[in-house]
Design a protein around this motif. Structure first.
Motif, PDB file in Angstrom:
ATOM      1  N   PRO A  15       4.069   1.002 -22.190  1.00 58.75           N
ATOM      2  CA  PRO A  15       3.302  -0.236 -22.306  1.00 58.75           C
ATOM      3  C   PRO A  15       1.921  -0.051 -21.684  1.00 58.75           C
ATOM      4  N   PRO A  16       0.900  -0.704 -22.226  1.00 58.29           N
ATOM      5  CA  PRO A  16      -0.452  -0.534 -21.679  1.00 58.29           C
ATOM      6  C   PRO A  16      -0.544  -1.126 -20.277  1.00 58.29           C
ATOM      7  N   ARG A  17      -1.263  -0.442 -19.399  1.00 63.58           N
ATOM      8  CA  ARG A  17      -1.440  -0.922 -18.034  1.00 63.58           C
ATOM      9  C   ARG A  17      -2.562  -1.939 -17.996  1.00 63.58           C
ATOM     10  N   ALA A  18      -2.455  -2.798 -17.034  1.00 65.46           N
ATOM     11  CA  ALA A  18      -3.534  -3.752 -16.829  1.00 65.46           C
ATOM     12  C   ALA A  18      -4.772  -2.976 -16.395  1.00 65.46           C
ATOM     13  N   ALA A  19      -5.935  -3.511 -16.686  1.00 68.89           N
ATOM     14  CA  ALA A  19      -7.184  -2.832 -16.338  1.00 68.89           C
ATOM     15  C   ALA A  19      -7.306  -2.632 -14.837  1.00 68.89           C
ATOM     16  N   ILE A  20      -6.832  -3.586 -14.064  1.00 66.48           N
ATOM     17  CA  ILE A  20      -6.938  -3.474 -12.606  1.00 66.48           C
ATOM     18  C   ILE A  20      -6.061  -2.336 -12.101  1.00 66.48           C
ATOM     19  N   GLU A  21      -4.865  -2.171 -12.677  1.00 63.38           N
ATOM     20  CA  GLU A  21      -3.997  -1.072 -12.254  1.00 63.38           C
ATOM     21  C   GLU A  21      -4.599   0.277 -12.638  1.00 63.38           C
ATOM     22  N   THR A  22      -5.229   0.342 -13.791  1.00 67.58           N
ATOM     23  CA  THR A  22      -5.890   1.572 -14.204  1.00 67.58           C
ATOM     24  C   THR A  22      -7.015   1.923 -13.247  1.00 67.58           C
ATOM     25  N   ALA A  23      -7.774   0.919 -12.803  1.00 74.73           N
ATOM     26  CA  ALA A  23      -8.857   1.166 -11.852  1.00 74.73           C
ATOM     27  C   ALA A  23      -8.318   1.618 -10.498  1.00 74.73           C
ATOM     28  N   ILE A  24      -7.198   1.049 -10.070  1.00 76.67           N
ATOM     29  CA  ILE A  24      -6.597   1.451  -8.791  1.00 76.67           C
ATOM     30  C   ILE A  24      -6.120   2.894  -8.869  1.00 76.67           C
ATOM     31  N   LEU A  25      -5.426   3.236  -9.942  1.00 76.33           N
ATOM     32  CA  LEU A  25      -4.940   4.607 -10.093  1.00 76.33           C
ATOM     33  C   LEU A  25      -6.098   5.596 -10.195  1.00 76.33           C
ATOM     34  N   ALA A  26      -7.172   5.201 -10.845  1.00 74.33           N
ATOM     35  CA  ALA A  26      -8.337   6.084 -10.941  1.00 74.33           C
ATOM     36  C   ALA A  26      -8.970   6.308  -9.576  1.00 74.33           C
ATOM     37  N   SER A  27      -8.942   5.298  -8.716  1.00 74.47           N
ATOM     38  CA  SER A  27      -9.532   5.471  -7.384  1.00 74.47           C
ATOM     39  C   SER A  27      -8.688   6.384  -6.501  1.00 74.47           C
ATOM     40  N   MET A  28      -7.390   6.537  -6.809  1.00 75.75           N
ATOM     41  CA  MET A  28      -6.522   7.412  -6.019  1.00 75.75           C
ATOM     42  C   MET A  28      -6.638   8.868  -6.454  1.00 75.75           C
ATOM     43  N   ALA A  29      -6.977   9.118  -7.685  1.00 75.25           N
ATOM     44  CA  ALA A  29      -7.143  10.472  -8.230  1.00 75.25           C
ATOM     45  C   ALA A  29      -5.893  11.321  -8.005  1.00 75.25           C
ATOM     46  N   ASP A  30      -4.724  10.730  -8.201  1.00 72.17           N
ATOM     47  CA  ASP A  30      -3.456  11.448  -8.083  1.00 72.17           C
ATOM     48  C   ASP A  30      -2.693  11.206  -9.379  1.00 72.17           C
ATOM     49  N   PRO A  31      -2.455  12.245 -10.183  1.00 76.94           N
ATOM     50  CA  PRO A  31      -1.776  12.015 -11.466  1.00 76.94           C
ATOM     51  C   PRO A  31      -0.324  11.583 -11.313  1.00 76.94           C
ATOM     52  N   HIS A  32       0.265  11.782 -10.136  1.00 80.88           N
ATOM     53  CA  HIS A  32       1.668  11.407  -9.914  1.00 80.88           C
ATOM     54  C   HIS A  32       1.809  10.066  -9.204  1.00 80.88           C
ATOM     55  N   ALA A  33       0.730   9.353  -9.006  1.00 87.09           N
ATOM     56  CA  ALA A  33       0.777   8.077  -8.289  1.00 87.09           C
ATOM     57  C   ALA A  33       1.452   7.011  -9.152  1.00 87.09           C
ATOM     58  N   GLU A  34       2.141   6.109  -8.476  1.00 87.30           N
ATOM     59  CA  GLU A  34       2.809   4.991  -9.142  1.00 87.30           C
ATOM     60  C   GLU A  34       2.488   3.709  -8.382  1.00 87.30           C
ATOM     61  N   LEU A  35       2.468   2.609  -9.113  1.00 88.53           N
ATOM     62  CA  LEU A  35       2.240   1.294  -8.514  1.00 88.53           C
ATOM     63  C   LEU A  35       3.415   0.393  -8.851  1.00 88.53           C
ATOM     64  N   ARG A  36       3.666  -0.556  -7.969  1.00 94.48           N
ATOM     65  CA  ARG A  36       4.663  -1.577  -8.281  1.00 94.48           C
ATOM     66  C   ARG A  36       4.279  -2.854  -7.530  1.00 94.48           C
ATOM     67  N   ALA A  37       4.722  -3.963  -8.067  1.00 90.77           N
ATOM     68  CA  ALA A  37       4.497  -5.292  -7.477  1.00 90.77           C
ATOM     69  C   ALA A  37       3.019  -5.552  -7.219  1.00 90.77           C
ATOM     70  N   VAL A  38       2.165  -5.198  -8.182  1.00 86.08           N
ATOM     71  CA  VAL A  38       0.726  -5.420  -8.027  1.00 86.08           C
ATOM     72  C   VAL A  38       0.415  -6.879  -8.324  1.00 86.08           C
ATOM     73  N   VAL A  39      -0.269  -7.527  -7.376  1.00 86.08           N
ATOM     74  CA  VAL A  39      -0.651  -8.922  -7.510  1.00 86.08           C
ATOM     75  C   VAL A  39      -2.161  -9.002  -7.352  1.00 86.08           C
ATOM     76  N   VAL A  40      -2.806  -9.703  -8.263  1.00 86.84           N
ATOM     77  CA  VAL A  40      -4.253  -9.886  -8.223  1.00 86.84           C
ATOM     78  C   VAL A  40      -4.532 -11.328  -7.829  1.00 86.84           C
ATOM     79  N   ARG A  41      -5.467 -11.505  -6.898  1.00 84.04           N
ATOM     80  CA  ARG A  41      -5.820 -12.879  -6.489  1.00 84.04           C
ATOM     81  C   ARG A  41      -6.446 -13.620  -7.657  1.00 84.04           C
ATOM     82  N   ARG A  42      -6.011 -14.852  -7.859  1.00 80.40           N
ATOM     83  CA  ARG A  42      -6.576 -15.651  -8.944  1.00 80.40           C
ATOM     84  C   ARG A  42      -8.001 -16.072  -8.650  1.00 80.40           C
ATOM     85  N   ASP A  43      -8.303 -16.392  -7.387  1.00 88.57           N
ATOM     86  CA  ASP A  43      -9.652 -16.862  -7.052  1.00 88.57           C
ATOM     87  C   ASP A  43     -10.610 -15.709  -6.748  1.00 88.57           C
ATOM     88  N   ALA A  44     -10.114 -14.486  -6.655  1.00 92.42           N
ATOM     89  CA  ALA A  44     -10.958 -13.308  -6.419  1.00 92.42           C
ATOM     90  C   ALA A  44     -10.331 -12.137  -7.166  1.00 92.42           C
TER      91      ALA A  44
END
Length: 142
Positions: free
Chosen positions: A62-91
């Motif tokens: 499934p396609p990743r959210a743009a914010i998750e893609t940006a987070i993974l790109a900032s880590m520069a680790d191809p084996h990195a995984e994310l879970r329970a990512v929450v984005v603030r609605r007001d920020a």
């Protein structure tokens, strides 16, 4: 000699008065100039046939959210995984969740401040709690 100065001064004054009255005036502003005009929106047109959106193929992830893609790109680790990512609605530039990298197999809390290009990981220190406070809605954005 004094008469010439008075004569020249009178001619300059007369020319100034003539210029004031002869100067072309601009167009008068219409009575509704500067008024805000509110027009109703056009109602949406209904399509005669409902469109069917194709679902994702079973073999493709499934396609990743743009914010998750940006987070993974900032880590520069191809084996990195994310879970329970929450984005603030007001920020929307602030995201919090858990991450795991290739070097650290344990999921750890993180705070991502996209506008500062900063990724903070919970290392067990007390200071992370201060950073994680920005994840709560309504808190001031750094």
């Amino acid at each position: 000699m004094v008469r010439i100065y008075f004569l020249v001064a009178a001619l300059v004054a007369a020319a100034a008065v003539w210029a004031v009255f002869a100067w072309p005036r601009g167009e008068p502003a219409p009575p509704d100039a500067g008024a805000v005009v509110v027009r109703p929106a056009d109602p949406p047109t209904a399509s005669p046939e409902p469109s069917v959106l194709p679902g994702p193929a079973a073999s493709s992830p499934p396609p990743r959210a743009a914010i998750e893609t940006a987070i993974l790109a900032s880590m520069a680790d191809p084996h990195a995984e994310l879970r329970a990512v929450v984005v603030r609605r007001d920020a929307p530039q602030i995201a919090c969740g858990e991450k795991r990298t290739g070097r650290d197999p344990v999921f750890r809390r993180f705070v991502w401040l996209g506008h500062l290009k900063m990724l903070a990981t919970d290392d067990g220190a007390v200071d992370f709690g201060k950073i994680a406070a920005v994840c709560r809605e309504g808190r001031p954005v750094p």
